[in-house]
Motif scaffolding. Structure first.
Motif, PDB file in Angstrom:
ATOM      1  N   ASP A 189      33.368  23.455  35.796  1.00  0.00           N
ATOM      2  CA  ASP A 189      32.069  24.134  35.867  1.00  0.00           C
ATOM      3  C   ASP A 189      32.330  25.634  36.041  1.00  0.00           C
ATOM      4  O   ASP A 189      32.873  26.057  37.063  1.00  0.00           O
ATOM      5  N   PRO A 190      31.969  26.465  35.067  1.00  0.00           N
ATOM      6  CA  PRO A 190      32.257  27.903  35.177  1.00  0.00           C
ATOM      7  C   PRO A 190      31.557  28.579  36.346  1.00  0.00           C
ATOM      8  O   PRO A 190      31.944  29.670  36.758  1.00  0.00           O
ATOM      9  N   ARG A 215      34.907  36.555  34.986  1.00  0.00           N
ATOM     10  CA  ARG A 215      34.277  35.476  34.242  1.00  0.00           C
ATOM     11  C   ARG A 215      33.725  34.369  35.142  1.00  0.00           C
ATOM     12  O   ARG A 215      32.734  33.730  34.801  1.00  0.00           O
ATOM     13  N   TYR A 216      34.371  34.139  36.291  1.00  0.00           N
ATOM     14  CA  TYR A 216      34.000  33.003  37.133  1.00  0.00           C
ATOM     15  C   TYR A 216      33.532  33.485  38.509  1.00  0.00           C
ATOM     16  O   TYR A 216      34.347  33.862  39.364  1.00  0.00           O
ATOM     17  N   PRO A 217      32.244  33.458  38.767  1.00  0.00           N
ATOM     18  CA  PRO A 217      31.726  33.959  40.057  1.00  0.00           C
ATOM     19  C   PRO A 217      32.199  33.150  41.252  1.00  0.00           C
ATOM     20  O   PRO A 217      32.189  33.646  42.379  1.00  0.00           O
ATOM     21  N   GLY A 218      32.639  31.907  41.005  1.00  0.00           N
ATOM     22  CA  GLY A 218      33.136  31.071  42.101  1.00  0.00           C
ATOM     23  C   GLY A 218      34.632  31.136  42.291  1.00  0.00           C
ATOM     24  O   GLY A 218      35.196  30.360  43.069  1.00  0.00           O
ATOM     25  N   MET A 219      35.296  32.085  41.620  1.00  0.00           N
ATOM     26  CA  MET A 219      36.748  32.237  41.750  1.00  0.00           C
ATOM     27  C   MET A 219      37.097  32.936  43.061  1.00  0.00           C
ATOM     28  O   MET A 219      36.558  34.004  43.361  1.00  0.00           O
ATOM     29  N   THR A 220      37.992  32.322  43.845  1.00  0.00           N
ATOM     30  CA  THR A 220      38.446  32.884  45.123  1.00  0.00           C
ATOM     31  C   THR A 220      39.925  33.198  45.046  1.00  0.00           C
ATOM     32  O   THR A 220      40.720  32.385  44.560  1.00  0.00           O
ATOM     33  N   LEU A 279      45.166  28.099  40.052  1.00  0.00           N
ATOM     34  CA  LEU A 279      46.177  28.588  39.124  1.00  0.00           C
ATOM     35  C   LEU A 279      46.777  29.878  39.654  1.00  0.00           C
ATOM     36  O   LEU A 279      46.158  30.577  40.458  1.00  0.00           O
ATOM     37  N   GLY A 280      47.984  30.180  39.183  1.00  0.00           N
ATOM     38  CA  GLY A 280      48.617  31.425  39.562  1.00  0.00           C
ATOM     39  C   GLY A 280      50.119  31.296  39.676  1.00  0.00           C
ATOM     40  O   GLY A 280      50.704  30.248  39.368  1.00  0.00           O
ATOM     41  N   THR A 281      50.748  32.369  40.135  1.00  0.00           N
ATOM     42  CA  THR A 281      52.206  32.449  40.188  1.00  0.00           C
ATOM     43  C   THR A 281      52.802  31.891  41.466  1.00  0.00           C
ATOM     44  O   THR A 281      54.016  31.701  41.546  1.00  0.00           O
ATOM     45  N   ARG A 282      51.995  31.657  42.480  1.00  0.00           N
ATOM     46  CA  ARG A 282      52.515  31.202  43.766  1.00  0.00           C
ATOM     47  C   ARG A 282      52.781  29.696  43.716  1.00  0.00           C
ATOM     48  O   ARG A 282      51.854  28.885  43.716  1.00  0.00           O
ATOM     49  N   ILE A 283      54.053  29.321  43.724  1.00  0.00           N
ATOM     50  CA  ILE A 283      54.390  27.910  43.581  1.00  0.00           C
ATOM     51  C   ILE A 283      53.845  27.081  44.743  1.00  0.00           C
ATOM     52  O   ILE A 283      53.279  26.005  44.542  1.00  0.00           O
ATOM     53  N   HIS A 284      53.966  27.581  45.977  1.00  0.00           N
ATOM     54  CA  HIS A 284      53.476  26.782  47.101  1.00  0.00           C
ATOM     55  C   HIS A 284      51.956  26.814  47.204  1.00  0.00           C
ATOM     56  O   HIS A 284      51.355  25.847  47.679  1.00  0.00           O
ATOM     57  N   GLY A 285      51.328  27.883  46.751  1.00  0.00           N
ATOM     58  CA  GLY A 285      49.874  27.868  46.699  1.00  0.00           C
ATOM     59  C   GLY A 285      49.360  26.764  45.794  1.00  0.00           C
ATOM     60  O   GLY A 285      48.369  26.089  46.106  1.00  0.00           O
ATOM     61  N   ALA A 328      41.934  33.384  30.674  1.00  0.00           N
ATOM     62  CA  ALA A 328      40.920  32.730  31.497  1.00  0.00           C
ATOM     63  C   ALA A 328      41.256  31.262  31.712  1.00  0.00           C
ATOM     64  O   ALA A 328      42.036  30.661  30.971  1.00  0.00           O
ATOM     65  N   VAL A 329      40.641  30.679  32.745  1.00  0.00           N
ATOM     66  CA  VAL A 329      40.877  29.282  33.082  1.00  0.00           C
ATOM     67  C   VAL A 329      40.677  28.382  31.865  1.00  0.00           C
ATOM     68  O   VAL A 329      41.502  27.513  31.575  1.00  0.00           O
ATOM     69  N   ARG A 330      39.596  28.593  31.138  1.00  0.00           N
ATOM     70  CA  ARG A 330      39.298  27.704  30.012  1.00  0.00           C
ATOM     71  C   ARG A 330      40.373  27.769  28.933  1.00  0.00           C
ATOM     72  O   ARG A 330      40.538  26.819  28.152  1.00  0.00           O
TER      73      ARG A 330
END
Length: 333
Positions: A189-190, A215-220, A279-285, A328-330
């Motif tokens: 859900d975007p 793009r995503y208002p719910g992105m933290t 998503l991202g570069t932090r493996i433990h995240g 983007a995520v999509r």
């Protein structure tokens, strides 16, 4: 009852406040250290064991105390074989050379580029410190547990017996045993909650972060490193001048309600459990996201992230291979 000394930056089962973290850096520069120490502490804390989980710097300075008061030393580690860690490798090797009790190392790894390259001016010193450290471990146990095939190949190339180098991945992913409680959404859900994590020194993450926040208002944004925490608490900017990376308080990642900085595994898992995807570069995240039941995509930027993603079969993309349209995520799922 076996008395186990577990090396941690801070006992992961004990609460820690933000003031203490900022003052004493008890996360060891990155709260990702809590992920594998938390899993190791829980795994070892069986009724038949007496586990002491502490920062071991002062104890390792008195190996005779370790020999007298403990029966086994356990060290869950991460990208330990690197130039910036040579003093720690040498200090730990010196202590272990005086231990008369078994030593177990879990999930240790090397650090190199995605192509497996280490800067030429660092290679010899890292190899020398690594040989000493691994030799000390193998003199006090049957094998050493490494995080992936890259690190195993590295140690074999340094002259160690392949049969004594076990690829085990990261201890954090065994928190729930052999599985993770993954819940796959039917669709993203975007407008819904999403998570992104960033290594603030990886330039390629700048446009990915900015585009997904837009793009995503719910992105933290989930911060992990000590410098980002100090930015949040004290307003101190991080080194660098890339406006797309989260280096200054006016970056859109730090808009009200858009950043979380977890200081415990239960909180971290709870927050990520509310998201649709990380998503991202932090493996433990991203590993913590999987432990919370939320799908994750690792954007691998070096050997340490890539070998773990490959070993544990975590969905991943090599950040160097992403096209401008894949931001983007999509586009990544």
């Amino acid at each position: 009852m076996p008395r186990v000394l577990l090396k941690v930056h801070h006992p992961s089962l004990s609460p820690v406040g933000v003031d203490e973290v900022v003052a004493n850096n008890v996360i060891g520069n990155n709260v990702g250290n809590f992920a594998f120490s938390y899993a190791a502490e829980r795994a070892l804390s069986a009724p038949e064991n007496e586990v002491t989980a502490v920062a071991t710097g002062s104890l390792f300075a008195t190996p005779e105390v370790v020999n007298r008061e403990y029966d086994h030393v356990v060290m869950p580690l991460a990208n330990h074989f690197r130039a910036s860690n040579i003093k720690a490798l040498e200090r730990q090797a010196k202590a272990m050379e005086q231990f008369t009790i078994p030593v177990t190392v879990l999930g240790v790894g090397g650090q190199a580029s995605l192509d497996g390259e280490v800067p030429a001016d660092e290679r010899e010193a890292v190899e020398q410190a690594t040989r000493r450290f691994v030799r000390a471990v193998l003199e006090r146990g049957p094998s050493i547990g490494v995080r992936g095939e890259f690190t195993k190949s590295y140690l074999v190339d340094l002259g160690f017996d392949a049969d004594r180098v076990d690829v085990i991945g990261c201890p954090s992913l065994y928190l729930h045993g052999g599985t993770v409680p993954l819940h796959l959404p039917d669709a993203i859900d975007p407008q819904g909650p999403l998570a992104i994590n960033v290594s603030p020194y990886v330039t390629a993450m700048g446009p990915i972060l900015v585009e997904n926040l837009r793009r995503y208002p719910g992105m933290t944004y989930f911060g992990q490193d000590i410098r980002t925490l100090k930015l949040l608490v004290e307003g101190k900017a991080l080194p660098g001048d890339d406006p797309q990376l989260p280096l200054r308080p006016d970056h859109p990642a730090f808009a009200a309600g858009r950043t979380v900085f977890p200081l415990s595994m239960p909180v971290w898992m709870s927050e990520l459990g509310r998201r649709q995807l990380s998503l991202g570069t932090r493996i433990h995240g991203n590993i913590v996201s999987l432990l919370a039941g939320t799908p994750a995509i690792v954007l691998a930027h070096d050997s340490r992230t890539l070998e773990l993603a490959r070993y544990h079969q975590i969905p991943h993309r090599q950040i160097s291979e992403l096209a401008p349209a894949d931001l983007a995520v999509r586009d990544l799922v």
